[in-house]
Design an enzyme around this catalytic site. Structure first.
Site, PDB file in Angstrom:
ATOM      1  N   GLU A  97     -12.869 -10.830  -8.428  1.00 13.82           N
ATOM      2  CA  GLU A  97     -12.079 -10.681  -9.940  1.00 13.82           C
ATOM      3  C   GLU A  97     -13.567  -9.700 -10.446  1.00 13.82           C
ATOM      4  OE1 GLU A  97     -12.365 -13.888  -8.259  1.00 13.82           O
ATOM      5  OE2 GLU A  97     -10.832 -15.098  -8.983  1.00 13.82           O
ATOM      6  N   CYS A 151     -13.019 -18.657 -10.183  1.00 14.09           N
ATOM      7  CA  CYS A 151     -13.884 -19.766 -10.309  1.00 14.09           C
ATOM      8  C   CYS A 151     -14.276 -20.002 -11.778  1.00 14.09           C
ATOM      9  CB  CYS A 151     -15.120 -19.456  -9.230  1.00 14.09           C
ATOM     10  SG  CYS A 151     -15.971 -17.861  -9.759  1.00 14.09           S
TER      11      CYS A 151
HETATM   12 ZN   LIG Z   1     -15.364 -15.906  -8.841  1.00 17.20          ZN
END
Ligand SMILES: [Zn+2]
Length: 165
Positions: A55, A100
């Site tokens: 990302e 995350c």
């Molecule tokens: Zn990440």
């Protein structure tokens, strides 16, 4: 999400992290108001230098677009003054694994990066399993006003690709 999976399959697997793919899609309106959805950028785990995430890489690649490249996303008659920030505000992010919320390496978390970029919506292929850390990325996004959509049907494929050795 299929394209995000294609990105994830480009990752070089390592035992200490997942293989994730990410695609950022933005709506482009022509001067006549016709809306088209196009890919702004893509990313996958460890694509860019360093211990990088999909990302974050897709965001970095979007932010690194030159004015000429950005111009393609602003058809004739549409001002490109807002630049990439304007595009990201309307962006839909497709990621094969939940972004995350914490990184053991101390690097910034992807959920924070997506919030910082003010993206509109995040489609997630599958929740991050607790292999490495407890992930609260989706909650973090929601609390910050990013719409989270858990995509159905590709969970097994996304997880299988993430855990690929
Ligand atoms: Zn990440």
């Amino acid at each position: 999400m299929k394209l995000a999976l294609d990105e994830a399959s480009k990752c070089i697997p390592i035992p200490t992290a997942f293989c994730v793919g990410c695609v950022i899609v933005v709506p482009v309106r022509s001067a006549t108001g016709v809306e088209e959805r196009v890919i702004l950028s893509t990313g996958y785990s460890r694509e860019l230098e360093g211990n990088t995430h999909a990302e974050a890489n897709a965001l970095t690649k979007a932010q690194d677009l030159t004015p000429a490249e950005l111009g393609k996303f602003f058809p004739e008659g549409i001002s490109s003054d807002g630049g990439v920030d304007l595009l990201l505000k309307e962006a839909d992010v497709y990621t094969t694994l939940e972004p995350c919320s914490i990184r053991t390496s101390g690097l910034p978390a992807c959920a924070d990066a997506l919030v910082g970029a003010k993206v509109r919506r995040c489609y997630i292929g599958v929740a991050e399993p607790d292999d490495f850390v407890i992930c609260e990325g989706a909650d973090k996004l929601k609390k910050s006003g990013v719409e989270v959509v858990w995509l159905k049907g590709l969970e097994r494929e996304c997880l299988g690709t993430a855990r690929r050795q």
